[in-house]
Motif scaffolding. Sequence first.
Motif, PDB file in Angstrom:
ATOM      1  N   PHE A 306       0.810  -1.222   0.000  1.00  0.00           N
ATOM      2  CA  PHE A 306       0.000   0.000   0.000  1.00  0.00           C
ATOM      3  C   PHE A 306       0.846   1.276   0.000  1.00  0.00           C
ATOM      4  O   PHE A 306       0.379   2.321  -0.424  1.00  0.00           O
ATOM      5  N   VAL A 307       2.069   1.240   0.500  1.00  0.00           N
ATOM      6  CA  VAL A 307       2.876   2.471   0.485  1.00  0.00           C
ATOM      7  C   VAL A 307       4.047   2.366  -0.488  1.00  0.00           C
ATOM      8  O   VAL A 307       4.977   3.146  -0.445  1.00  0.00           O
ATOM      9  N   THR A 376      -5.216   2.886   7.602  1.00  0.00           N
ATOM     10  CA  THR A 376      -4.449   2.575   8.803  1.00  0.00           C
ATOM     11  C   THR A 376      -3.137   1.863   8.469  1.00  0.00           C
ATOM     12  O   THR A 376      -2.153   2.010   9.174  1.00  0.00           O
ATOM     13  N   ASP A 377      -3.133   1.089   7.385  1.00  0.00           N
ATOM     14  CA  ASP A 377      -1.893   0.402   7.019  1.00  0.00           C
ATOM     15  C   ASP A 377      -0.769   1.395   6.752  1.00  0.00           C
ATOM     16  O   ASP A 377       0.386   1.137   7.059  1.00  0.00           O
ATOM     17  N   VAL A 378      -1.123   2.555   6.192  1.00  0.00           N
ATOM     18  CA  VAL A 378      -0.097   3.554   5.906  1.00  0.00           C
ATOM     19  C   VAL A 378       0.701   3.857   7.180  1.00  0.00           C
ATOM     20  O   VAL A 378       1.924   3.947   7.153  1.00  0.00           O
ATOM     21  N   HIS A 379       0.019   3.975   8.306  1.00  0.00           N
ATOM     22  CA  HIS A 379       0.720   4.305   9.549  1.00  0.00           C
ATOM     23  C   HIS A 379       1.542   3.122  10.079  1.00  0.00           C
ATOM     24  O   HIS A 379       2.681   3.298  10.506  1.00  0.00           O
ATOM     25  N   VAL A 380       0.988   1.916  10.068  1.00  0.00           N
ATOM     26  CA  VAL A 380       1.682   0.817  10.748  1.00  0.00           C
ATOM     27  C   VAL A 380       2.523  -0.053   9.822  1.00  0.00           C
ATOM     28  O   VAL A 380       3.284  -0.895  10.296  1.00  0.00           O
ATOM     29  N   HIS A 381       2.425   0.130   8.518  1.00  0.00           N
ATOM     30  CA  HIS A 381       3.225  -0.675   7.598  1.00  0.00           C
ATOM     31  C   HIS A 381       4.714  -0.556   7.938  1.00  0.00           C
ATOM     32  O   HIS A 381       5.201   0.534   8.234  1.00  0.00           O
ATOM     33  N   ASP A 382       5.423  -1.691   7.890  1.00  0.00           N
ATOM     34  CA  ASP A 382       6.863  -1.702   8.169  1.00  0.00           C
ATOM     35  C   ASP A 382       7.223  -1.174   9.549  1.00  0.00           C
ATOM     36  O   ASP A 382       8.313  -0.647   9.756  1.00  0.00           O
ATOM     37  N   THR A 383       6.295  -1.303  10.506  1.00  0.00           N
ATOM     38  CA  THR A 383       6.648  -0.995  11.893  1.00  0.00           C
ATOM     39  C   THR A 383       6.605  -2.295  12.687  1.00  0.00           C
ATOM     40  O   THR A 383       6.245  -3.346  12.166  1.00  0.00           O
ATOM     41  N   PHE A 385       4.429  -3.049  14.642  1.00  0.00           N
ATOM     42  CA  PHE A 385       3.049  -3.550  14.666  1.00  0.00           C
ATOM     43  C   PHE A 385       2.922  -4.747  13.730  1.00  0.00           C
ATOM     44  O   PHE A 385       2.312  -5.762  14.066  1.00  0.00           O
ATOM     45  N   PRO A 450       9.751   1.801  13.578  1.00  0.00           N
ATOM     46  CA  PRO A 450       9.848   0.982  12.372  1.00  0.00           C
ATOM     47  C   PRO A 450      10.498  -0.369  12.670  1.00  0.00           C
ATOM     48  O   PRO A 450      11.199  -0.536  13.665  1.00  0.00           O
TER      49      PRO A 450
ATOM     50  N   VAL B  12      -6.942   9.430   9.701  1.00  0.00           N
ATOM     51  CA  VAL B  12      -6.503   8.068   9.962  1.00  0.00           C
ATOM     52  C   VAL B  12      -7.011   7.571  11.318  1.00  0.00           C
ATOM     53  O   VAL B  12      -7.454   6.430  11.454  1.00  0.00           O
ATOM     54  N   PHE B  16      -8.750   3.996  12.663  1.00  0.00           N
ATOM     55  CA  PHE B  16      -8.184   3.152  13.731  1.00  0.00           C
ATOM     56  C   PHE B  16      -9.240   2.855  14.785  1.00  0.00           C
ATOM     57  O   PHE B  16      -9.427   1.715  15.214  1.00  0.00           O
ATOM     58  N   TYR B 139       8.543   8.410   6.757  1.00  0.00           N
ATOM     59  CA  TYR B 139       7.521   8.056   7.739  1.00  0.00           C
ATOM     60  C   TYR B 139       7.516   9.086   8.858  1.00  0.00           C
ATOM     61  O   TYR B 139       8.537   9.303   9.522  1.00  0.00           O
ATOM     62  N   ARG B 144       0.820  10.286  10.830  1.00  0.00           N
ATOM     63  CA  ARG B 144       0.252   9.058  10.252  1.00  0.00           C
ATOM     64  C   ARG B 144       0.509   8.945   8.748  1.00  0.00           C
ATOM     65  O   ARG B 144      -0.319   8.400   8.024  1.00  0.00           O
ATOM     66  N   LYS B 146       3.169   7.923   5.462  1.00  0.00           N
ATOM     67  CA  LYS B 146       4.343   7.142   5.079  1.00  0.00           C
ATOM     68  C   LYS B 146       4.250   6.872   3.588  1.00  0.00           C
ATOM     69  O   LYS B 146       3.174   6.627   3.051  1.00  0.00           O
ATOM     70  N   LYS B 147       5.387   6.935   2.910  1.00  0.00           N
ATOM     71  CA  LYS B 147       5.419   6.527   1.509  1.00  0.00           C
ATOM     72  C   LYS B 147       6.833   6.151   1.140  1.00  0.00           C
ATOM     73  O   LYS B 147       7.786   6.793   1.568  1.00  0.00           O
TER      74      LYS B 147
END
Lengths: 537, 310
Positions: A306-307, A376-383, A385, A450, B12, B16, B139, B144, B146-147
């Motif tokens: 997604f990112v 929400t995935d944008v925030h937690v992706h690759d963290t 979590f 991350p 965001v 959540f 990030y 909130r 990230k890219k």
Amino acid sequence: MAKQNDRGFLQASDRQPLLFDWIFSVDHKRIGLLYLYSVGAFFLAGVALGVLLRLELIAPGPTIATAQTYNALFTLHGVVMIFLFIIPGIPGAFGNLMLPLQIGARDVAFPRLNLLSWWLYILGAFMALTSLFSGGGPPDTGWTFYVPFSSETPTNVSLALLAVFIIGFSSILTGVNFVTTIHRLRAPGMHWGRLPLFVWSLYATAWVQILATPVLGITMVLLMVERLIGLGLFDPGRGGDPILYQHLFWIYSHPAVYIMILPAMGVVSEIIPVFARKPTFGYKAIAASSVAIAAAGSLVWGHHMFVSGMSDTAILVFSLLTFLVAIPSAVKVFNWVATLYRGSISLEPPMLFALAFVFLFSIGGLTGLILGSAATDVHVHDTHFVVGHFHYVMFGGTGFAFFAALHYWLPKVFGRMYNMKAATIAWAIIFVGFNLLYFPMMLVGLHGMPRRYYDYLPQFQQLNVIATAGSWVLAAGLLLMFVNLYRGMRRGAAAGSNPWQAATLEWVLTSPPPAESFSQPPQVTHGPYDLQQAGKP
Amino acid sequence: MTDLPFTTIEAVDAVFLYIFGIAALLLVGITATMVVFVVRYHRRRHPQPQPSPSSKLWLELVWTLIPTLIVLSMFWYSWEGYLKLIDVPPDALKVQAEGRKWSWNFSYENGRSSDRLYVPVGRAVRVAIVSRDVLHSLYIPAFRVKKDAVPGITTYVWFRAPEVGSYDLFCAEYCGVSHSSMVTTVEALPEAQFSAWLEKSKKPSAAGGPALLSRHGCTGCHSLDGSRRVGPSFLGLFGRQTQVLSDGRERTLTANQDYVRRSILQPQADLVQGYPPVMPSYQGQIPPDELQTLVDYLCSEPLSAAPAGP
Ligand code: HEM
Ligand SMILES: [Cu+2]
Ligand SMILES: [Cu+2]
């Protein structure tokens, strides 16, 4: 003669079996045990690596290793756990041991191919280990081998890729073998509606192994060629695309998640009815949802991207499909819980692990909704979590199901029983340690730490300390569990042919099963969960 | 925050809340049912199982249909949230972020550049993201967003800092040995202060040695105080006896101006023993006058005069 027969397939002739009688055996039970010992050894190695990772993360800054070593450690931990433990784990060990017995067959359809797939697995494992000590040193890419980093790094990535490629073939051969076996070798009376749910799950898994694994092979070869002759397929400077690599990788690696979890669901579907003394609620729904998950699961790989820079239209489609694929898993959970209704439940160790599976897998699945949701995935992706989430699914799910299977089937395989009390205590320690380890990891990820971070900012320390402490508790519990199982299988009391009063066919045989499992195919007269018929074919 | 326009944070966090809320209810429901059944129907209390149907069509339809509706609602709500993350307000300030091993560089339309992301508080900011080498990922947890930074394409995020302050900015996509030190901050300043900062010393080449070292990301791997990082420290570099691997042969050389320049432009020509061969080439990345400033600085008093460090 009678004395030797007590040890069944473990000692088929009157002399003590030599190593060669094992590693060149084409008996599915011996191959199953070869797998069991190998995946068990790699699991322990992976756990040791995981505990080292956690130790490094107990405090910010360097603790026990350098950054380069940490990166090599998590790469090795990931590769070992994914390709050497969890993918071959349940199908290779318990599938081989139990599938022919459960359908009343003499062996799998292609016994020699079966031996070959173990040998390919060992060859791949050996190459993966060699990659650590040769060439440019231990690979440092993470188990995902993302380009361009993986095509540039001077570490010994090419050999690791070749190892994964070969292990992939092992997995394909197991798949081919199981599909053919289930189609062709069912005993008379064992029609599709009487297949144990474990067999159904192996059947669905086998198709994923056959259809998805070749994509992994292709991807690994392309990346090797990229490294060796600079093909440029993934290099934007020469018309290539790094995102293309991610698509190829996840087209295999998401379905691989189902290779990991479906057999685990099968194990749990076997155990719950036996210890609740109730036929599985919704047999058809559980069997059908295995197949549905396998089919729909091949269309959701993009949720890992997604990112990544992928188009928003693709994000829309993959997010929707991901949410839909959650439904059959939810249905299974409801079915397991409903099976308990009005039963007569005994909490012996296999059941404890199975119930813990339902709880931990639910947490893994529900946190997965956060990752399927684009916003929400944008925030937690690759963290962290994500790290916490997939350990809940793979370890809390498949790992616990593997432990459940050990406690359920090893008495059949060795004819001996372990100490129930020690097993129960080990279960409790593992359960507590597990949650202490991975729940804080999910929280620290929500706070923004991350993943694949050797070092971190001070505000993340508290949760990291708790997680590291949890890893010690977990490791202690695992140690107790394995020691108890080992002692039980060496010296435990005789288990009898059907200690759990289960109704599937493997329990009709003596424990350990004879070398010729079913010399005459049995005439099957009842379903797998007709518990009043326990002990009869 | 209430008198401010919309931020990515609200977009965001609402999602959540929705998903975690329902997930928590489901988890509690499933677990409680399981525990109640296990306690009530434990063999001690309930020695014989009681018959009950082993499937029930209406029940199974209901518990397939309800989760379907739940996940569809989650999908929809989440997609609405995501649309806000990609819908950049037209008045957004434009900044470009470049990721490289292992630091960030932010440049503004007027030519100003910096290794921290300075932004005016309350105003929308659109960050275009590029990469010089491998994948990185920009990030900012507080916002909130990230890219990934992907070589060959330009991606973006937008956000609005709600309050004056300093917010952490991480690299979230694994990029090699110093991935976890690819960390900097977003500095949200009051509008007037931000404008003053933006106008100050626009001409980047006016910058001196230390500023150039940080702008080009050198200090991501080389320390100025003698401590060991990914690469050798700059302290005591000039005149140091250095063991290197040139074309596969080991040799010892004395670091002079030529060597320093070559190390920047062709790092693989002489590899210092004991360090990973990971430094990217800066050929074509640094204007000639800046390169001269850098080489002069690295070979000058404050760095070279110090006691020989590691
Ligand atoms: C005691 C047991 C375990 C511990 C302490 C542990 C700990 C960890 C830690 C700390 C990380 C990496 C964090 C980072 O991103 O820096 C990690 C990554 C990972 N773990 Fe585990 N883990 C354990 C068991 C398992 C099991 C059973 C599996 C799979 C079945 C597994 C699969 C993975 C994978 C795939 C990664 C990702 C590696 C990568 O990022 O490339 N782990 N684990
Ligand atoms: Cu996936
Ligand atoms: Cu990075």
